[in-house]
Design a protein around this motif. Sequence first.
Motif, PDB file in Angstrom:
ATOM      1  N   ARG A 113       0.813  -1.290   0.150  1.00 25.91           N
ATOM      2  CA  ARG A 113      -0.128   0.001   0.210  1.00 25.91           C
ATOM      3  C   ARG A 113       0.848   1.452   0.170  1.00 25.91           C
ATOM      4  NH1 ARG A 113      -5.828   0.787  -0.310  1.00 25.91           N
ATOM      5  NH2 ARG A 113      -6.452  -1.388  -0.968  1.00 25.91           N
ATOM      6  N   ASN A 114       1.964   1.147   0.875  1.00 24.08           N
ATOM      7  CA  ASN A 114       2.854   2.332   0.687  1.00 24.08           C
ATOM      8  C   ASN A 114       3.362   2.800  -0.746  1.00 24.08           C
ATOM      9  OD1 ASN A 114       5.008   2.421   3.879  1.00 24.08           O
ATOM     10  ND2 ASN A 114       2.514   2.542   3.447  1.00 24.08           N
ATOM     11  N   PHE A 115       3.639   1.642  -1.481  1.00 26.65           N
ATOM     12  CA  PHE A 115       3.918   1.878  -2.886  1.00 26.65           C
ATOM     13  C   PHE A 115       3.009   2.280  -4.015  1.00 26.65           C
ATOM     14  CE2 PHE A 115       7.730  -1.277  -1.557  1.00 26.65           C
ATOM     15  CZ  PHE A 115       8.550  -0.004  -1.549  1.00 26.65           C
ATOM     16  N   GLY A 116       1.766   2.283  -3.245  1.00 21.36           N
ATOM     17  CA  GLY A 116       0.560   2.608  -4.109  1.00 21.36           C
ATOM     18  C   GLY A 116      -0.323   1.285  -4.734  1.00 21.36           C
ATOM     19  N   LEU A 117       0.145   0.266  -4.412  1.00 22.26           N
ATOM     20  CA  LEU A 117      -0.567  -0.980  -4.978  1.00 22.26           C
ATOM     21  C   LEU A 117      -1.956  -1.302  -4.250  1.00 22.26           C
ATOM     22  CD1 LEU A 117       2.497  -2.980  -5.738  1.00 22.26           C
ATOM     23  CD2 LEU A 117       1.328  -1.706  -7.229  1.00 22.26           C
ATOM     24  N   ASN A 118      -2.518  -1.794  -4.933  1.00 20.88           N
ATOM     25  CA  ASN A 118      -4.069  -2.398  -4.329  1.00 20.88           C
ATOM     26  C   ASN A 118      -4.107  -3.522  -3.803  1.00 20.88           C
ATOM     27  OD1 ASN A 118      -6.705  -2.507  -3.789  1.00 20.88           O
ATOM     28  ND2 ASN A 118      -7.205  -3.351  -5.766  1.00 20.88           N
TER      29      ASN A 118
ATOM     30  N   PRO B 144       7.500   0.581   9.091  1.00 18.77           N
ATOM     31  CA  PRO B 144       7.830   2.052   8.794  1.00 18.77           C
ATOM     32  C   PRO B 144       7.065   2.570   7.453  1.00 18.77           C
ATOM     33  CG  PRO B 144       9.827   0.941   8.345  1.00 18.77           C
ATOM     34  CD  PRO B 144       8.769  -0.006   8.820  1.00 18.77           C
ATOM     35  N   ILE B 145       6.717   3.946   7.425  1.00 20.93           N
ATOM     36  CA  ILE B 145       6.316   4.499   6.338  1.00 20.93           C
ATOM     37  C   ILE B 145       7.666   4.357   5.175  1.00 20.93           C
ATOM     38  CG2 ILE B 145       5.780   6.707   4.950  1.00 20.93           C
ATOM     39  CD1 ILE B 145       4.435   7.498   7.701  1.00 20.93           C
ATOM     40  N   ILE B 146       7.090   4.136   3.805  1.00 20.68           N
ATOM     41  CA  ILE B 146       8.162   3.884   2.986  1.00 20.68           C
ATOM     42  C   ILE B 146       7.471   4.240   1.570  1.00 20.68           C
ATOM     43  CG2 ILE B 146       7.512   1.318   2.482  1.00 20.68           C
ATOM     44  CD1 ILE B 146      10.611   0.459   2.291  1.00 20.68           C
ATOM     45  N   SER B 147       8.424   4.675   0.673  1.00 20.93           N
ATOM     46  CA  SER B 147       8.079   5.060  -0.618  1.00 20.93           C
ATOM     47  C   SER B 147       9.040   5.076  -1.614  1.00 20.93           C
ATOM     48  CB  SER B 147       7.794   6.302  -0.623  1.00 20.93           C
ATOM     49  OG  SER B 147       8.781   7.289  -0.213  1.00 20.93           O
ATOM     50  N   GLU B 148       8.707   4.868  -2.960  1.00 21.68           N
ATOM     51  CA  GLU B 148       9.682   4.810  -4.080  1.00 21.68           C
ATOM     52  C   GLU B 148      10.793   5.894  -4.001  1.00 21.68           C
ATOM     53  OE1 GLU B 148      10.434   4.048  -8.700  1.00 21.68           O
ATOM     54  OE2 GLU B 148       8.171   4.124  -7.935  1.00 21.68           O
ATOM     55  N   GLN B 149      10.280   7.130  -3.452  1.00 21.50           N
ATOM     56  CA  GLN B 149      11.237   8.277  -3.668  1.00 21.50           C
ATOM     57  C   GLN B 149      12.036   7.948  -2.513  1.00 21.50           C
ATOM     58  OE1 GLN B 149       7.923   8.398  -3.555  1.00 21.50           O
ATOM     59  NE2 GLN B 149       7.686   9.032  -6.063  1.00 21.50           N
ATOM     60  N   LEU B 150      11.834   7.359  -1.369  1.00 17.39           N
ATOM     61  CA  LEU B 150      12.486   7.387  -0.207  1.00 17.39           C
ATOM     62  C   LEU B 150      13.802   6.165  -0.437  1.00 17.39           C
ATOM     63  CD1 LEU B 150      13.328   7.475   2.759  1.00 17.39           C
ATOM     64  CD2 LEU B 150      11.890   5.894   3.170  1.00 17.39           C
ATOM     65  N   ILE B 151      13.556   5.048  -1.095  1.00 16.09           N
ATOM     66  CA  ILE B 151      14.386   4.040  -1.566  1.00 16.09           C
ATOM     67  C   ILE B 151      15.278   4.759  -2.359  1.00 16.09           C
ATOM     68  CG2 ILE B 151      14.492   1.764  -2.149  1.00 16.09           C
ATOM     69  CD1 ILE B 151      13.396   2.138   0.595  1.00 16.09           C
ATOM     70  N   ARG B 152      14.744   5.313  -3.446  1.00 17.17           N
ATOM     71  CA  ARG B 152      15.584   5.707  -4.510  1.00 17.17           C
ATOM     72  C   ARG B 152      16.621   6.670  -3.774  1.00 17.17           C
ATOM     73  NH1 ARG B 152      15.003   3.948  -9.100  1.00 17.17           N
ATOM     74  NH2 ARG B 152      13.042   3.003  -9.936  1.00 17.17           N
ATOM     75  N   ARG B 153      16.330   7.727  -2.937  1.00 17.18           N
ATOM     76  CA  ARG B 153      17.339   8.599  -2.372  1.00 17.18           C
ATOM     77  C   ARG B 153      18.243   7.562  -1.728  1.00 17.18           C
ATOM     78  NH1 ARG B 153      13.565  11.563  -0.737  1.00 17.18           N
ATOM     79  NH2 ARG B 153      13.376  10.771   1.508  1.00 17.18           N
ATOM     80  N   LYS B 154      18.019   6.597  -0.920  1.00 17.31           N
ATOM     81  CA  LYS B 154      18.683   6.042  -0.179  1.00 17.31           C
ATOM     82  C   LYS B 154      19.724   5.176  -1.145  1.00 17.31           C
ATOM     83  CE  LYS B 154      17.095   7.160   3.744  1.00 17.31           C
ATOM     84  NZ  LYS B 154      17.747   7.917   4.740  1.00 17.31           N
ATOM     85  N   ILE B 155      19.310   4.556  -2.301  1.00 15.03           N
ATOM     86  CA  ILE B 155      20.258   4.101  -3.237  1.00 15.03           C
ATOM     87  C   ILE B 155      21.285   4.757  -3.762  1.00 15.03           C
ATOM     88  CG2 ILE B 155      20.310   2.920  -5.409  1.00 15.03           C
ATOM     89  CD1 ILE B 155      17.583   1.846  -5.044  1.00 15.03           C
ATOM     90  N   ARG B 156      20.813   6.047  -4.115  1.00 11.82           N
ATOM     91  CA  ARG B 156      21.729   7.115  -4.399  1.00 11.82           C
ATOM     92  C   ARG B 156      22.669   7.494  -3.562  1.00 11.82           C
ATOM     93  NH1 ARG B 156      17.008   9.677  -6.924  1.00 11.82           N
ATOM     94  NH2 ARG B 156      16.934  10.901  -5.313  1.00 11.82           N
ATOM     95  N   ARG B 157      22.331   7.674  -2.339  1.00 10.40           N
ATOM     96  CA  ARG B 157      23.479   7.776  -1.423  1.00 10.40           C
ATOM     97  C   ARG B 157      24.212   6.370  -1.174  1.00 10.40           C
ATOM     98  NH1 ARG B 157      20.269   9.690   3.727  1.00 10.40           N
ATOM     99  NH2 ARG B 157      22.350   9.349   4.637  1.00 10.40           N
ATOM    100  N   VAL B 158      23.854   5.222  -1.549  1.00 11.17           N
ATOM    101  CA  VAL B 158      24.576   3.959  -1.338  1.00 11.17           C
ATOM    102  C   VAL B 158      24.586   3.516  -0.020  1.00 11.17           C
ATOM    103  CG1 VAL B 158      26.720   2.774  -1.818  1.00 11.17           C
ATOM    104  CG2 VAL B 158      26.336   4.775  -3.165  1.00 11.17           C
TER     105      VAL B 158
END
Length: 297
Positions: free
Chosen positions: A35-40, A280-294
Amino acid sequence: MTSTTIICFGEILWDVLPTCKQAGGAPLNVAVLLRNFGLNAQLISRVGNDPLGRELLEFLREKHLPTAYVQLGATHLTGIAKANLTNRNEVVYKILQPVAWDHIEYDASLAPLYQKSVLVYGSLAARSQTSRATLHQLLDQAALTVFDVNLRAPHYTPLEVTYLLQKADILKINYNELTEIAGWYTSRLSERDAMHFLRDRFKLKTVCVTRGSAGAIMLNSDGFTEHPGFRVPVEDTIGSGDAFLAAFLYKTLQGESPMKTLEFACAAGAYVATQRGATPIISEQLIRRKIRRVELL
């Protein structure tokens, strides 16, 4: 939200920790994170008509997860699992039985929903006759089946796990489970050979093996794909595998490449390991930001 309905079937319960209790059960965790990722995502389970059950339903509502398919039972109490956190990297559970989620009833009126859905299920929900029979009926109807093995001794048998493997399209399994299950059928194999063996024996579309802090490896029609994972300071690992699966399904349903899918899923699992609790609250933007920071700090 995507029009695809993802049904998470099985146990919902309270994880009782030394200092508190947390809502849990793999189906609940995966559904909340989807649901956090916007899926049904929808949850099919059962709680008791008791204070813990009502509190669990309120938790679901707070997480914006519909409760329409969570049954309310009068004969069995809401599920509880006592968690041992002595090893921060591996949580050990004592799961009480019988409880409400052992008695999930089949609802034939929901057949149109089942037939168009992705069904996510594990081995724990098959430990008792009523829920097992319901799961078997759902497996015969779903459009795509995802087996999140989740072996919890003594709540499984090789016979039942074999049946659940036969019904799976996608298999998500950890390294220890892979070794144990492959050993039921053949002599000891390497990791890759064991993945090939299970894929061929059970006609699986995808086999994904998680390796904890060492990342994950996937086998599908494109061959093998590996990701080394992300090294993070661990708060607790509760829900980390569930976050991996939710992120993996999110990217798989988007048609993302195997490497990008594994990277995103590993990052989601690692992030949840840095947080207290499973959802915890999680989102694609959060995970992508973390990936970019490695590094996920």
